[in-house]
Motif scaffolding. Structure first.
Motif, PDB file in Angstrom:
ATOM      1  N   ALA A 278     -31.151   3.443  28.439  1.00 47.08           N
ATOM      2  CA  ALA A 278     -32.374   4.038  27.890  1.00 47.08           C
ATOM      3  C   ALA A 278     -33.082   4.896  28.941  1.00 47.08           C
ATOM      4  N   ARG A 279     -33.094   4.412  30.200  1.00 45.00           N
ATOM      5  CA  ARG A 279     -33.746   5.208  31.248  1.00 45.00           C
ATOM      6  C   ARG A 279     -33.097   6.584  31.395  1.00 45.00           C
ATOM      7  N   ARG A 280     -31.804   6.636  31.017  1.00 49.54           N
ATOM      8  CA  ARG A 280     -31.068   7.901  31.115  1.00 49.54           C
ATOM      9  C   ARG A 280     -31.058   8.660  29.786  1.00 49.54           C
ATOM     10  N   ARG A 281     -31.668   8.086  28.775  1.00 52.95           N
ATOM     11  CA  ARG A 281     -31.550   8.629  27.396  1.00 52.95           C
ATOM     12  C   ARG A 281     -30.072   8.806  27.061  1.00 52.95           C
ATOM     13  N   SER A 282     -29.265   7.792  27.406  1.00 50.12           N
ATOM     14  CA  SER A 282     -27.816   7.898  27.228  1.00 50.12           C
ATOM     15  C   SER A 282     -27.366   7.083  26.024  1.00 50.12           C
ATOM     16  N   ASN A 283     -26.386   7.624  25.297  1.00 48.01           N
ATOM     17  CA  ASN A 283     -25.794   6.870  24.186  1.00 48.01           C
ATOM     18  C   ASN A 283     -24.655   5.982  24.652  1.00 48.01           C
TER      19      ASN A 283
END
Ligand code: AHR
Length: 514
Positions: A278-283
């Motif tokens: 989430a901190r990376r806005r990663s899926n």
């Protein structure tokens, strides 16, 4: 008699079980390798020294992937010592288990053994006393086709084709002070990231697991996963988890409740991994590799005891003898793993032979199944497919699980423990496997399972594992004291299944379309 109800729908699945969920572990530790899977001179040994009595039991147990060579051992291991002509291999002191390592079995023998057993190899690299350079050389030795120093050395050693090892562990329990050159999360995160980068540059097809905490009871638990993944998120597919349940307190209800702590552990690590995403806005979703799990407490050792014993080769250490109660707790762990099939994509029962193991041997003598052999073999055989969401209505009890290695508290409360713990796996042929643990030591549980959307089912097999004496064990003299026996009285009416589970029992029911 208690009553319990289970409801599920064929269309509501948690996830499919990955074949790697049914793995195990071979470490250079005690008699796991020497006198376990490998014993030249044993009456059943083949020309490579592989015990065929053990091999037959391994095939019956059904592990799908095998972790090697450690464990704590790997943190001091020079893999080069275990390849090449056997007579030229050095004997070395192993500081993990205070033994002498003869190195007559190494990476190539392990890969050959896996091929013979039909099991995928999983290799761990040494990120304790060594780092990325030794790790990348091992990937080159194992997986590069040829034309380079390390790959040609493999060929010269007699293995023309690459081993093509896909699954690699970046060290072992690197947060633990007992580990050779253990590290802070920052130190380990940086080393693991650099090793991962180089290993994957050599073979982009490999999959990598970073070390999570050695256990949920470690003082750095949580913060460790967060920081390690902060460094390695882009470079790994998995984070590892380890759990060994204990019954030091001789409190069987608490032992049987303790697999539910494993459920919490998995949920927490998923949350931390997804927080890093989430901190990376990663899926990207980091999957879990539960690469050590079992019951283990009777044969734990402290370093001072080991030192007194000198430096034996393959000493009979960690030879835990499992009883009926252990098999029930172990079954609970199987259910916890199955019920997290969406995120736990790989898991290794620790270990395979003699060392905290489902299979025991006498050196020069027979091999037999321990009590914990049975739930694992059933899970591996029948746990393939889609794990269904289950709604369980069951009476509950409260337990307090004693863990002397706990970081903050010696007791972990396990409130609202349902007497019935369940997993349901739908196969692709329209059938269903039910794994049921009755944790009530005194009462039967009459269970009704409402299997929706399955149509008409019929019982194909129903077996229970139980014994009047929870301390019953298997031994070379009495290898079948604890083994599954048919459970009578399982009925099916359309998609409604009824069974009466004995007190303190593990039951597996397989159903097929009628
Ligand atoms: O499986 C036995 C030991 O337990 C392993 O070597 C280590 O990783 C863990 O502490």
């Amino acid at each position: 008699m208690r009553k319990a109800a289970v409801m599920m729908d064929r269309d509501f699945a948690i996830g499919r079980t990955d074949p790697r969920l049914f793995g195990a572990f071979i470490e250079h530790l005690g008699r796991c390798v020497y006198g376990g899977i490998y014993e030249p001179g044993h009456p059943t040994a083949d020309e490579k020294g592989f015990r065929q009595d053990v091999m037959a039991l391994v095939k019956e147990l059904g592990p799908t992937i095998m972790r090697y060579p450690g464990g704590n051992f790997v943190s001091g291991y020079n893999w080069e010592d275990g390849v090449g002509p056997i007579e030229a291999r050095p004997k070395k002191l192993d500081l993990a288990w205070f033994s002498t390592e003869p190195n007559t079995f190494g990476t190539n023998e392990f890969v050959d053994w896996c091929k013979a057993a039909g099991i995928e190899p999983m290799l761990a690299v040494n990120l304790g006393t060594r780092a990325g350079d030794a790790a990348r050389n091992l990937v080159e030795y194992c997986n590069h086709p040829g034309g380079t120093y390390w790959s040609d050395l493999r060929k010269e050693h007699g293995w023309e084709q690459p081993h093509d090892v896909k699954f690699w562990c970046l060290g072992n329990e690197m947060d633990g002070p007992w580990q050779m050159e253990y590290k802070t999360a920052t130190q380990y995160g940086l080393v693991a990231k650099e090793a991962a980068k180089m290993m994957r540059w050599i073979d982009p097809s490999i999959e990598l697991a970073a070390c999570g905490s050695s256990g949920r009871n470690m003082p750095t638990y949580g913060r460790w996963e967060d920081e390690v993944l902060e460094h390695t998120f882009e470079h790994v597919e998995y984070i590892s988890l380890h759990t060994y349940l204990n019954d030091y307190a001789r409190d069987t209800p608490a032992l049987l409740a303790s697999p539910d702590i494993m459920d919490n552990f998995i949920d927490e690590v998923v949350a931390i991994a997804d927080g890093v995403a989430a901190r990376r806005r990663s899926n990207k979703r980091i999957m879990l590799s539960f690469d050590e799990w079992n019951v283990w407490y009777r044969t734990r050792r402290v370093r001072s005891e080991r030192v007194k014993e000198g430096w034996p080769i393959a000493p009979p250490i960690l030879e835990e003898i499992y009883d009926m109660a252990d098999a029930l707790a172990f079954g609970g762990m199987c259910i916890s793993l199955l019920n997290h099939a969406d995120r736990v994509k790989s898991a290794c029962l620790a270990q395979l032979v003699n060392v905290i193991a489902p299979i025991m041997t006498e050196t020069g003598g027979p091999a037999w199944r321990q009590t914990i052999f049975w739930p694992f073999a059933q899970m591996s055989r029948l746990g393939r497919g889609s794990v269904l969401r289950t709604r369980v209505e069951s009476d509950t009890y409260s337990a307090s699980y004693f863990d002397p290695r706990g970081a903050q508290d010696l007791y972990f409360p396990v409130p609202h423990t349902p007497y019935l713990k369940v997993s349901a796996v739908a196969d692709d042929a329209g059938g269903l496997a039910l794994f049921l643990l009755n944790r009530d030591l005194a009462q039967e549980v009459a269970v009704t399972v409402d299997a929706r959307n399955f149509g008409r089912l019929k019982v194909v097999e129903a077996d229970e594992l139980r014994h009047d004496d929870l301390r019953a064990i298997n031994s070379s003299d009495a290898p079948d004291t604890v083994r599954p026996t048919p459970l009578a009285g399982v009925t099916v009416d359309g998609g409604s299944i009824r069974a009466t589970l004995k007190p303190a029992s593990w039951t597996v029911i397989r159903l097929a379309p009628a």
